[in-house]
Design an enzyme around this catalytic site. Structure first.
Site, PDB file in Angstrom:
ATOM      1  N   ASP A  23       1.013  -1.517   0.167  1.00  0.00           N
ATOM      2  CA  ASP A  23       0.027   0.230  -0.103  1.00  0.00           C
ATOM      3  C   ASP A  23       1.080   1.328  -0.025  1.00  0.00           C
ATOM      4  O   ASP A  23       1.638   1.572   0.921  1.00  0.00           O
ATOM      5  CB  ASP A  23      -1.028  -0.081   1.332  1.00  0.00           C
ATOM      6  CG  ASP A  23      -1.963   1.609   1.178  1.00  0.00           C
ATOM      7  OD1 ASP A  23      -3.017   1.112   0.650  1.00  0.00           O
ATOM      8  OD2 ASP A  23      -1.330   2.358   1.336  1.00  0.00           O
TER       9      ASP A  23
ATOM     10  N   TYR B  64       2.999  10.187  -0.105  1.00  0.00           N
ATOM     11  CA  TYR B  64       3.574   9.709   0.545  1.00  0.00           C
ATOM     12  C   TYR B  64       5.315  10.272   0.388  1.00  0.00           C
ATOM     13  O   TYR B  64       6.224  10.243   0.064  1.00  0.00           O
ATOM     14  CB  TYR B  64       4.167   8.263   0.112  1.00  0.00           C
ATOM     15  CG  TYR B  64       2.413   8.254   1.337  1.00  0.00           C
ATOM     16  CD1 TYR B  64       1.728   8.363   2.193  1.00  0.00           C
ATOM     17  CD2 TYR B  64       2.300   5.990   1.604  1.00  0.00           C
ATOM     18  CE1 TYR B  64       0.789   7.910   2.153  1.00  0.00           C
ATOM     19  CE2 TYR B  64       0.849   5.437   1.646  1.00  0.00           C
ATOM     20  CZ  TYR B  64       0.153   6.439   2.774  1.00  0.00           C
ATOM     21  OH  TYR B  64      -0.895   5.666   3.234  1.00  0.00           O
TER      22      TYR B  64
ATOM     23  N   LYS C 234      -3.322   5.525  -4.197  1.00  0.00           N
ATOM     24  CA  LYS C 234      -4.710   6.832  -4.400  1.00  0.00           C
ATOM     25  C   LYS C 234      -4.382   8.247  -4.935  1.00  0.00           C
ATOM     26  O   LYS C 234      -3.140   8.601  -5.072  1.00  0.00           O
ATOM     27  CB  LYS C 234      -3.716   6.605  -2.002  1.00  0.00           C
ATOM     28  CG  LYS C 234      -4.394   6.087  -1.473  1.00  0.00           C
ATOM     29  CD  LYS C 234      -4.317   6.422   0.238  1.00  0.00           C
ATOM     30  CE  LYS C 234      -3.832   4.931   0.533  1.00  0.00           C
ATOM     31  NZ  LYS C 234      -2.214   4.538   0.250  1.00  0.00           N
TER      32      LYS C 234
ATOM     33  N   HIS D 260      -7.791   9.396  -1.381  1.00  0.00           N
ATOM     34  CA  HIS D 260      -6.952   9.560  -0.158  1.00  0.00           C
ATOM     35  C   HIS D 260      -7.619  10.011   0.930  1.00  0.00           C
ATOM     36  O   HIS D 260      -7.971  10.260   1.899  1.00  0.00           O
ATOM     37  CB  HIS D 260      -5.295  10.798  -0.659  1.00  0.00           C
ATOM     38  CG  HIS D 260      -4.820   9.891   0.526  1.00  0.00           C
ATOM     39  ND1 HIS D 260      -3.514   9.198  -0.066  1.00  0.00           N
ATOM     40  CD2 HIS D 260      -4.542   9.485   1.877  1.00  0.00           C
ATOM     41  CE1 HIS D 260      -2.763   9.581   0.854  1.00  0.00           C
ATOM     42  NE2 HIS D 260      -3.597   9.049   1.984  1.00  0.00           N
TER      43      HIS D 260
END
Length: 303
Positions: free
Chosen positions: A49, A54, A83, A116
């Site tokens: 994931d 990120y 996401k 997200h």
């Protein structure tokens, strides 16, 4: 022989099989994410994931390639989640962002693609973009993340495809019971981010007592509890020992009494929620949706 948690799957509402357990890479830079993904794949993980926010999708991509090379595995055996970044919310921008993510992850399709966060006034259009990508066969399942019941209901009122997953912060200190109940009612699978609840949950006296009782780590107690609640989990770890250790939760079962003890720990204590983000209101002049987490080292890593 006890079946590994890594081999257990659940059937999503569109018939796709999704692993119950995987690796999260939030708050890790590219090189760390790469190494974690390699170790995870080498130790039997299928679910990875990540997210644009990120700032480590390039590292995840290298980890996937190297992990598969070392194990002789195939891409089709993995289940990759990414996401939609908050700053890409909207119909056209989501479509463009998805293809960028495919390119960065060096994949031809995504197994699960999530919104997200539900950026106000934009998440319906974002969802319609995901529906198009899903119907075009570029995503095996689409879902949401951090949607409360009010926003979820609004989405359902405008959707032609029901989300397959709602990924929420879920752990003993933040159990999201109402959201979990609505997910069950609507056929949406709940998935936990931050399933271990950080140091506070791991050091909770009740969790530590149960760890001693079952001769397990505090993390294993929490992850087993998550599993018994039918919640998918993606604990983050950057250490090989814990990547392996976290999966060792199928050789014991928490009693109903001990499950109830953990239920009583719920403080409804979220670490992040809507008011923590400028983009909550896209019309706010102080809105900065283009920002990505501070550990983004993508350009340096690529060079």
């Amino acid at each position: 022989m006890t079946k590994s948690i890594l081999d257990k799957t659940t059937t999503l509402n569109n018939g796709v099989q999704m692993p119950y357990f995987g690796l999260g890479v939030w708050q890790t830079d590219n090189r760390t994410a790469q190494n974690s993904v390699i170790e995870a794949i080498k130790n039997g993980y299928y679910l990875i994931d990540t997210a644009k926010q990120y700032g480590n999708q390039a590292g995840v991509a290298k980890g996937i390639r190297e992990g598969l090379r070392q194990t002789g595995g195939n891409r089709k055996d993995l289940f990759i989640t990414s996401k939609v970044f908050d700053g890409d919310a909207g119909y056209d921008s989501t479509l463009h962002a998805f293809y960028d993510t495919l390119h960065e992850l060096q994949l031809s399709y995504i197994d699960l693609y999530l919104i997200h966060w539900p950026v106000n006034e934009r998440y319906i259009d974002t969802w319609h973009a995901l529906e198009k990508l899903y119907k075009d066969g570029l995503i095996r399942a689409i879902g949401i993340s951090n949607f409360d019941n009010e926003r979820l209901q609004n989405l359902l009122d405008h959707a032609t495809v029901t989300p397959a997953v709602n990924q929420m912060e879920y752990n003993p200190l933040n159990q999201e019971k109402e959201i979990h109940e609505m997910a069950k009612m609507t056929g949406i699978q709940l998935e936990a981010w931050s399933p271990l609840g950080g140091g506070q949950a791991l050091n909770n006296p009740t969790i530590k007592q149960l760890a001693q009782k079952y001769n397990k780590t505090a993390a294993q107690i929490i992850l087993r509890w998550n599993y018994q609640q039918d919640v998918l989990t993606i604990p983050k770890s950057t250490h090989q020992q814990r990547i392996i250790e976290n999966t060792q939760i199928t050789d014991f079962e928490l009693s109903n009494e001990d499950v109830q003890k953990i239920h009583k720990l719920d403080e409804q204590k979220r670490t992040l929620w809507y008011d923590d983000f400028y983009w909550h209101n896209p019309n706010d002049p102080n809105n900065h949706p283009e920002s990505i987490e501070v550990w983004d080292d993508t350009e340096e890593y690529k060079n």
